[in-house]
Design an enzyme around this catalytic site. Structure first.
Site, PDB file in Angstrom:
ATOM      1  N   MET A  34      13.264  18.038  82.124  1.00 61.99           N
ATOM      2  CA  MET A  34      12.113  18.940  82.057  1.00 61.99           C
ATOM      3  C   MET A  34      12.193  19.739  80.748  1.00 61.99           C
ATOM      4  SD  MET A  34      11.194  20.000  85.909  1.00 61.99           S
ATOM      5  CE  MET A  34      12.378  21.284  86.132  1.00 61.99           C
ATOM      6  N   LEU A  60      16.353  21.618  76.409  1.00 61.77           N
ATOM      7  CA  LEU A  60      17.584  20.827  76.406  1.00 61.77           C
ATOM      8  C   LEU A  60      18.798  21.671  76.024  1.00 61.77           C
ATOM      9  CD1 LEU A  60      16.272  17.559  74.694  1.00 61.77           C
ATOM     10  CD2 LEU A  60      16.277  18.178  77.118  1.00 61.77           C
ATOM     11  N   HIS A  77      22.251  18.106  78.807  1.00 59.86           N
ATOM     12  CA  HIS A  77      21.305  17.009  78.565  1.00 59.86           C
ATOM     13  C   HIS A  77      21.808  16.101  77.449  1.00 59.86           C
ATOM     14  CE1 HIS A  77      18.366  20.132  80.140  1.00 59.86           C
ATOM     15  NE2 HIS A  77      18.145  19.112  80.931  1.00 59.86           N
ATOM     16  N   LYS A 105      25.369  18.014  88.453  1.00 60.12           N
ATOM     17  CA  LYS A 105      25.142  19.407  88.871  1.00 60.12           C
ATOM     18  C   LYS A 105      24.121  19.458  90.009  1.00 60.12           C
ATOM     19  CE  LYS A 105      22.584  22.686  86.708  1.00 60.12           C
ATOM     20  NZ  LYS A 105      21.650  23.283  87.549  1.00 60.12           N
ATOM     21  N   ARG A 135      17.705  27.135  83.024  1.00 63.59           N
ATOM     22  CA  ARG A 135      17.352  28.469  83.520  1.00 63.59           C
ATOM     23  C   ARG A 135      18.310  29.543  83.010  1.00 63.59           C
ATOM     24  NH1 ARG A 135      15.835  25.105  87.769  1.00 63.59           N
ATOM     25  NH2 ARG A 135      13.670  25.371  88.422  1.00 63.59           N
TER      26      ARG A 135
HETATM   27  O1  PAF Z   1      16.595  17.498  87.013  1.00 71.18           O
HETATM   28  C1  PAF Z   1      15.495  17.636  86.440  1.00 71.18           C
HETATM   29  O2  PAF Z   1      15.401  18.101  85.304  1.00 71.18           O
HETATM   30  C2  PAF Z   1      14.228  17.234  87.185  1.00 71.18           C
HETATM   31  O3  PAF Z   1      14.321  17.494  88.534  1.00 71.18           O
HETATM   32  C3  PAF Z   1      13.826  15.773  86.924  1.00 71.18           C
HETATM   33  C4  PAF Z   1      14.851  14.813  87.477  1.00 71.18           C
HETATM   34  C5  PAF Z   1      13.636  15.536  85.441  1.00 71.18           C
HETATM   35  C6  PAF Z   1      12.496  15.478  87.617  1.00 71.18           C
HETATM   36  O4  PAF Z   1      11.471  16.297  87.141  1.00 71.18           O
END
Ligand code: PAF
Length: 284
Positions: free
Chosen positions: A28, A31, A35, A150, A188
């Site tokens: 989402m 990053l 990520h 996580k 977050r």
């Molecule tokens: O873990 C996340 O960032 C989200 O839940 C995902 C897997 C990209 C789905 O929107």
């Protein structure tokens, strides 16, 4: 050179031009190092000539609180720079309208592994997650998809979806990346104040203190839960609260009455409006 595409048909065409194998890292955005570790794993899986795709999409239908969605960080330009530096081939960055028809009415629901933990504390959340992940798999048709451990309930659900719906993709989990103090990296975290961020490693410390009891052979889940709760709440700031603290079987994700098999102690906590999750394996 990374290609950032928001149109579904264009991304499908582009993928057809790329040589396989192909790995996707669904995100989402916002990053962080966690990520980037997933992107590196993706490259390792497909090799230098394979294709690494990242999707960056803040999926509105998985948010159970409007404020969480509106405050979700979306630094797309910075994200794309990070992806470029990691050698990502394609960034799929759709708008909501490109993925959801205005009258979309089909949602994917799981009925067992979602009963507890985030599944019960965020009603509808995992319907949204599974629906978007399946849509991404259908559009991108990856050989591999990489997710962080996580979000272990999310990962378990995605594995279950792939198994139960015969989705032709290999799901790969990746270890949680943490800050020095132990706080699990999360998009977050950037919404925490400096004081909250300094305090937040208490979550990891509480889980580790509970796990330490395993060496005594303790089998009563309430002893672990009490230890973790005491550490979570001891001298906690006023805006800190526990959303849930639960002990579940590592495989079925159902609550346990004795700790005799691998189990997971999991928690979600709030600093004000910011919700953080973490978990630890017990006897794993
Ligand atoms: O873990 C996340 O960032 C989200 O839940 C995902 C897997 C990209 C789905 O929107």
């Amino acid at each position: 050179m990374i290609k950032a595409i928001s149109d579904v048909n264009t991304v499908k065409d582009l993928i057809r031009e790329h040589p396989g194998p192909l790995a996707i890292v669904p995100t989402m955005g916002a990053l962080h190092e966690g990520h980037l570790a997933l992107l590196r794993k993706a490259r390792q899986l497909v090799g230098p000539t394979g294709t690494v795709v990242i999707s960056i999409f803040v999926n509105p239908i998985q948010f159970d609180r409007v404020s969480d969605l509106t405050n979700y960080p979306q630094p797309l330009k910075e994200d794309l720079k990070l992806c470029e530096a990691e050698g990502v081939d394609i960034a799929f960055t759709p708008e909501k309208e490109a993925l959801y028809h205005p009258d979309h009415s089909v949602l994917l629901t799981e009925s067992l592994l979602t009963r507890h933990l985030c599944g019960s504390s965020r009603p509808g959340h995992f319907d949204g997650v599974l629906t978007i992940v399946l849509k991404l798999f259908n559009v991108i048709q990856p050989d591999f998809a990489i997710f962080g451990n996580k979000d272990f309930q999310q990962l378990a659900l995605i594995r279950r979806m792939v198994r139960d719906l015969n989705v032709p993709v290999e799901i790969v989990g990746h270890a949680t990346v943490r800050e020095e103090g132990g706080l699990a990296l999360s998009s977050r975290n950037s919404r925490l104040t400096r004081e909250q961020r300094q305090d937040a490693p208490r979550i990891r410390r509480a889980l580790m203190a509970a796990r330490d009891l395993a060496v005594t052979g303790e089998q009563d889940p309430s002893v672990y839960l009490n230890a973790a709760r005491t550490h979570l709440l001891g001298n906690a700031p006023e805006d800190f609260s526990i959303d849930y603290l639960q002990f579940v079987d590592a495989e079925t994700l159902q609550p346990i009455t004795r700790v005799t098999k691998p189990a997971v102690l999991a928690t979600a906590c709030f600093y004000g409006e910011v919700r953080l999750i973490d978990h630890i394996g017990i006897r794993s």
